[in-house]
Design a protein around this motif. Structure first.
Motif, PDB file in Angstrom:
ATOM      1  N   ARG A 137      -2.579  12.842   6.500  1.00 19.60           N
ATOM      2  CA  ARG A 137      -1.783  11.852   5.762  1.00 19.60           C
ATOM      3  C   ARG A 137      -0.316  12.064   6.066  1.00 19.60           C
TER       4      ARG A 137
ATOM      5  N   ARG B  18      -2.889   7.308   5.878  1.00 17.26           N
ATOM      6  CA  ARG B  18      -3.924   8.053   6.596  1.00 17.26           C
ATOM      7  C   ARG B  18      -3.887   7.725   8.091  1.00 17.26           C
TER       8      ARG B  18
ATOM      9  N   ASP C  80      -6.085   8.622  11.564  1.00 19.14           N
ATOM     10  CA  ASP C  80      -7.320   9.253  12.029  1.00 19.14           C
ATOM     11  C   ASP C  80      -7.074  10.030  13.313  1.00 19.14           C
TER      12      ASP C  80
ATOM     13  N   GLU D  91      -4.910   1.614   3.918  1.00 21.67           N
ATOM     14  CA  GLU D  91      -5.816   2.562   3.270  1.00 21.67           C
ATOM     15  C   GLU D  91      -7.277   2.156   3.493  1.00 21.67           C
TER      16      GLU D  91
END
Ligand code: UDP
Length: 275
Positions: free
Chosen positions: A42, A47, A49, A94
């Motif tokens: 984060r 977020r 990946d 999100e």
């Protein structure tokens, strides 16, 4: 290729499949990442990946097999700063199925946290890579957005580069809500597996989140100026500048009117450093 049924009732952008993410995500194994952490990092609440280009392509393949709409967001520092002011955009990020690190600032911020990301995964490099895999796998592509004629020219250029590629539709359209039903209808009729939307951020990402489920496309990604780059309407920074992470400087020089948007970068650095 097995074409999965496009069922508008299946979970759309806005719902994630956390149980599949770590197993199927195939993110590169990065030293210092536990299996759980590999799902992402984060940065100022957003977020990201931990995925490579290869991992992203594999994930798209799985989505096409599974069916049901999925959304990829190409996060850069501008996205992160905008999402702090724009709640709706923050929610879209999100809920996205995949947030890729499209900005060197994110790699820097992740490293600072001791969770280095495997590589920078940009939308503009991602589009031709997806097209290449699409030509091999028989994925059907739809190009939406950019100035009139650009999506069509970009589609033709991709077909030239990757023979056998199926571009099943191109349309400039507009991000306006009143045009959305007609656009969704066009896309549905073409039955693409992958949809690129070039309306600039955050509009393209909001559009996908809002209309993606109705369009019924397994993999959708906002691609900003990528279609312009493909047709040469906009030049990307030379390789040497990209290598030393100066792509932002090139864009500032060639598109000086973006300076206000680019202020997001120093603000981002300051916010990360301040913690
Ligand atoms: N664009 C569009 N309709 C709009 C606004 C923008 O088709 O109402 C297109 C624009 O022509 C360009 C793309 O959106 O092809 C991305 O623009 P920009 O360079 O601002 O996006 P970024 O790469 O910075 O996200």
């Amino acid at each position: 290729m097995t074409r999965a049924a496009h069922d508008p009732g299946t979970p759309g952008p806005g719902r994630r499949h956390p149980e599949r993410r770590t197993a199927a995500g195939a993110p590169a194994v990065v030293e210092g990442w536990s299996p759980v952490e590999r799902a992402g990092v984060r940065i100022l609440g957003v977020r990201i990946d931990a995925v490579t280009f290869e991992g992203m392509l594999d994930r798209i393949g799985e989505w096409i097999e599974e069916g049901g709409p999925h959304q990829i967001c190409t996060v850069n520092p501008e996205f992160v700063m905008a999402s702090r002011r724009d709640r709706e955009f923050a929610q879209v990020l999100e809920a996205a199925d995949l947030c890729i690190a499209d900005g060197v600032g994110l790699l820097w911020a992740a490293k600072r946290q001791g969770k280095p990301l495997p590589e920078r995964v940009t939308g503009s490099d991602g589009v031709p890579l997806i097209a290449e895999r699409a030509a091999r796998e028989g994925w059907r592509l739809y190009l939406l957005g950019a100035a009139p004629g650009i999506a069509e020219a970009a589609g033709a250029e991709l077909v030239r580069r990757f023979p056998g590629l199926q571009v099943v539709g191109t349309y400039a359209g507009t991000p306006s809500e009143k045009d959305a039903p007609g656009i969704v209808e066009r896309i549905r009729a073409a039955q693409p597996d992958v949809l690129f939307v070039a309306y600039g951020a955050p509009r393209q990402d909001l559009w996908i989140a809002k209309h993606g489920a109705a369009a019924g496309v397994p993999a959708m990604m906002g691609v900003g100026g990528s279609l312009d780059f493909i047709v040469g309407a906009q030049k990307r920074a030379p390789e040497w500048m990209r290598r030393i992470n100066l792509e932002w400087l090139y864009r500032l020089i060639t598109q000086p009117w973006r300076w206000r948007r680019q202020l997001a970068l120093p603000k981002f650095v300051w916010a990360v450093v301040r913690g």
